[in-house]
Scaffold this active site. Structure first.
Site, PDB file in Angstrom:
ATOM      1  N   ASP A 122       4.546 -56.434   9.026  1.00  0.00           N
ATOM      2  CA  ASP A 122       3.279 -56.974   8.498  1.00  0.00           C
ATOM      3  C   ASP A 122       2.130 -56.366   9.299  1.00  0.00           C
ATOM      4  O   ASP A 122       2.323 -55.869  10.413  1.00  0.00           O
ATOM      5  CB  ASP A 122       3.233 -58.511   8.617  1.00  0.00           C
ATOM      6  CG  ASP A 122       1.942 -59.086   8.025  1.00  0.00           C
ATOM      7  OD1 ASP A 122       1.546 -58.648   6.938  1.00  0.00           O
ATOM      8  OD2 ASP A 122       1.319 -59.949   8.669  1.00  0.00           O
ATOM      9  N   SER A 123       0.942 -56.444   8.722  1.00  0.00           N
ATOM     10  CA  SER A 123      -0.242 -55.968   9.445  1.00  0.00           C
ATOM     11  C   SER A 123      -0.455 -56.778  10.731  1.00  0.00           C
ATOM     12  O   SER A 123      -1.051 -56.284  11.677  1.00  0.00           O
ATOM     13  CB  SER A 123      -1.476 -56.097   8.554  1.00  0.00           C
ATOM     14  OG  SER A 123      -1.658 -57.453   8.194  1.00  0.00           O
TER      15      SER A 123
ATOM     16  N   CYS B 161       4.318 -58.194   3.734  1.00  0.00           N
ATOM     17  CA  CYS B 161       2.865 -58.107   3.611  1.00  0.00           C
ATOM     18  C   CYS B 161       2.555 -57.739   2.175  1.00  0.00           C
ATOM     19  O   CYS B 161       3.026 -56.716   1.671  1.00  0.00           O
ATOM     20  CB  CYS B 161       2.363 -57.020   4.564  1.00  0.00           C
ATOM     21  SG  CYS B 161       0.609 -56.653   4.435  1.00  0.00           S
TER      22      CYS B 161
ATOM     23  N   GLU C 174      -5.634 -64.600  12.118  1.00  0.00           N
ATOM     24  CA  GLU C 174      -5.461 -63.628  13.211  1.00  0.00           C
ATOM     25  C   GLU C 174      -6.221 -64.070  14.465  1.00  0.00           C
ATOM     26  O   GLU C 174      -5.847 -63.728  15.577  1.00  0.00           O
ATOM     27  CB  GLU C 174      -5.944 -62.233  12.780  1.00  0.00           C
ATOM     28  CG  GLU C 174      -5.007 -61.524  11.810  1.00  0.00           C
ATOM     29  CD  GLU C 174      -3.684 -61.048  12.433  1.00  0.00           C
ATOM     30  OE1 GLU C 174      -3.710 -60.430  13.508  1.00  0.00           O
ATOM     31  OE2 GLU C 174      -2.617 -61.328  11.831  1.00  0.00           O
TER      32      GLU C 174
ATOM     33  N   CYS D 192      -0.435 -63.897   0.086  1.00  0.00           N
ATOM     34  CA  CYS D 192      -0.666 -63.247   1.381  1.00  0.00           C
ATOM     35  C   CYS D 192       0.187 -64.003   2.383  1.00  0.00           C
ATOM     36  O   CYS D 192       0.138 -65.239   2.433  1.00  0.00           O
ATOM     37  CB  CYS D 192      -2.140 -63.311   1.768  1.00  0.00           C
ATOM     38  SG  CYS D 192      -2.450 -62.712   3.445  1.00  0.00           S
TER      39      CYS D 192
ATOM     40  N   HIS E 209      -0.042 -64.434   5.406  1.00  0.00           N
ATOM     41  CA  HIS E 209      -0.760 -65.200   6.427  1.00  0.00           C
ATOM     42  C   HIS E 209      -1.070 -66.635   5.958  1.00  0.00           C
ATOM     43  O   HIS E 209      -1.280 -67.525   6.776  1.00  0.00           O
ATOM     44  CB  HIS E 209      -2.105 -64.544   6.754  1.00  0.00           C
ATOM     45  CG  HIS E 209      -2.020 -63.361   7.664  1.00  0.00           C
ATOM     46  ND1 HIS E 209      -1.430 -62.176   7.315  1.00  0.00           N
ATOM     47  CD2 HIS E 209      -2.487 -63.190   8.930  1.00  0.00           C
ATOM     48  CE1 HIS E 209      -1.538 -61.317   8.319  1.00  0.00           C
ATOM     49  NE2 HIS E 209      -2.179 -61.904   9.311  1.00  0.00           N
TER      50      HIS E 209
HETATM   51  N1  DGL Z   1      -0.203 -60.607   5.524  1.00  0.00           N
HETATM   52  C1  DGL Z   1      -0.864 -59.689   4.692  1.00  0.00           C
HETATM   53  C2  DGL Z   1      -0.653 -59.869   3.238  1.00  0.00           C
HETATM   54  O1  DGL Z   1       0.325 -60.482   2.877  1.00  0.00           O
HETATM   55  C3  DGL Z   1      -2.022 -59.002   5.180  1.00  0.00           C
HETATM   56  C4  DGL Z   1      -3.240 -59.263   5.359  1.00  0.00           C
HETATM   57  C5  DGL Z   1      -4.215 -58.336   5.963  1.00  0.00           C
HETATM   58  O2  DGL Z   1      -3.866 -57.627   6.899  1.00  0.00           O
HETATM   59  O3  DGL Z   1      -5.331 -58.358   5.469  1.00  0.00           O
HETATM   60  O4  DGL Z   1      -1.412 -59.404   2.420  1.00  0.00           O
END
Ligand code: DGL
Length: 272
Positions: free
Chosen positions: A8-9, A71, A156, A190, A192
């Site tokens: 993931d990012s 992600c 984050e 997402c 997150h």
């Molecule tokens: N967790 C990510 C997603 O599912 C990434 C979000 C990001 O880095 O902006 O899209």
């Protein structure tokens, strides 16, 4: 033999890793968070592809035969090109899977009105990936997307349960629902966002079903491994999990331990 890689990012993919590990604790796992370059959500197609490919190559070099892009942004912008252009010539025996298709599959079992809302990053919404995938799998469904540009930075930066998050959570939910009163199912598109679940539930009107992705990605992966014995037999089964981050391991330790409610020790890794 190697571990399953989860990328993931940043921290969001931990929600996917957590669900996959709960369902299949026997395998070894390697988590890679590109925290130094997160968020990806507002980055261009080319950059998300470049960063995601670097991460996939890293996980391959750590021995992973199979990588899950935990992600949505990377799945929306990089998965298809990696699968169709990179893997066939560079790593034909490895596999990379994403999170969008398994999530799109489940809405058919949940929605009564067939009007689906998607909350995701700007990149995922602009890519139209959910709309295309849902229309393909469930013709006639209406899909409304709403970008939530502040939600990933809130996670984050560890602000996900602080009062400042309320305004942005409420605002994005209202913007989504004002576009279509028939929405009865919302995809949290997402990885997150499950960390904001407490606040999301607080501002969601009754009667709307939320789809956090973890459990569906886990069951879809289990099904994939059931169908692909050749891949299953290449996975090592020590029950371990290693964590790598492109940022400071101390920072990762503090936040990731909070998210997963367990002690997480990470190693720093250079992405290029
Ligand atoms: N967790 C990510 C997603 O599912 C990434 C979000 C990001 O880095 O902006 O899209």
């Amino acid at each position: 033999m190697g571990a399953i890689g989860v990328f993931d990012s940043g921290y969001g993919g931990l929600t996917i890793l957590d669900s996959i590990r709960s369902r299949m604790p026997q395998y070894d796992y390697i988590y890679l968070g590109d925290n130094a370059r997160a968020p990806y959500g507002t980055r261009s197609f080319d950059i998300v592809y470049e960063f995601t490919l670097q991460a996939v190559k890293k996980l391959f070099s750590l021995g992973c035969p199979l990588v899950i892009l935990g992600c949505n942004t990377a799945s929306a912008k990089a998965l298809r090109t990696i699968q169709q252009q990179y893997l066939p010539t560079n790593a034909p025996d490895r596999r990379v899977l994403g999170v969008i298709r398994p999530t799109a599959e489940v809405v058919g079992q949940i929605s009564n009105t067939h009007h689906i809302g998607v909350l995701a990053t700007e990149g995922t919404i602009k890519s139209n990936s959910y709309t295309l995938e849902i229309e393909k799998l469930h013709p006639g469904y209406t899909v409304i997307g709403q970008a939530c540009p502040m939600w990933v930075p809130l996670v984050e930066n560890n602000e996900f349960d602080k009062p400042g998050a309320d305004y942005f959570v409420k605002d994005s939910i209202e913007k989504l629902l004002s576009q279509d009163p028939l929405i009865d199912t919302i995809i949290l598109g997402c990885t997150h966002y499950p960390l904001l679940l407490g606040k999301i539930k607080q501002y969601l009107p009754q009667g709307i079903t939320l789809i956090p992705q973890g459990q569906y990605i886990a069951s879809s992966l289990e099904d994939y491994l059931h169908r692909h014995t050749e891949m299953r037999l290449r996975l090592s089964c020590g029950g371990t999990c290693k964590y790598y981050t492109s940022e400071s391991p101390d920072k990762f330790h503090a936040s990731a331990s909070l998210f997963l409610k367990s002690d997480i020790i990470a190693e720093r890794i250079c992405m290029v």
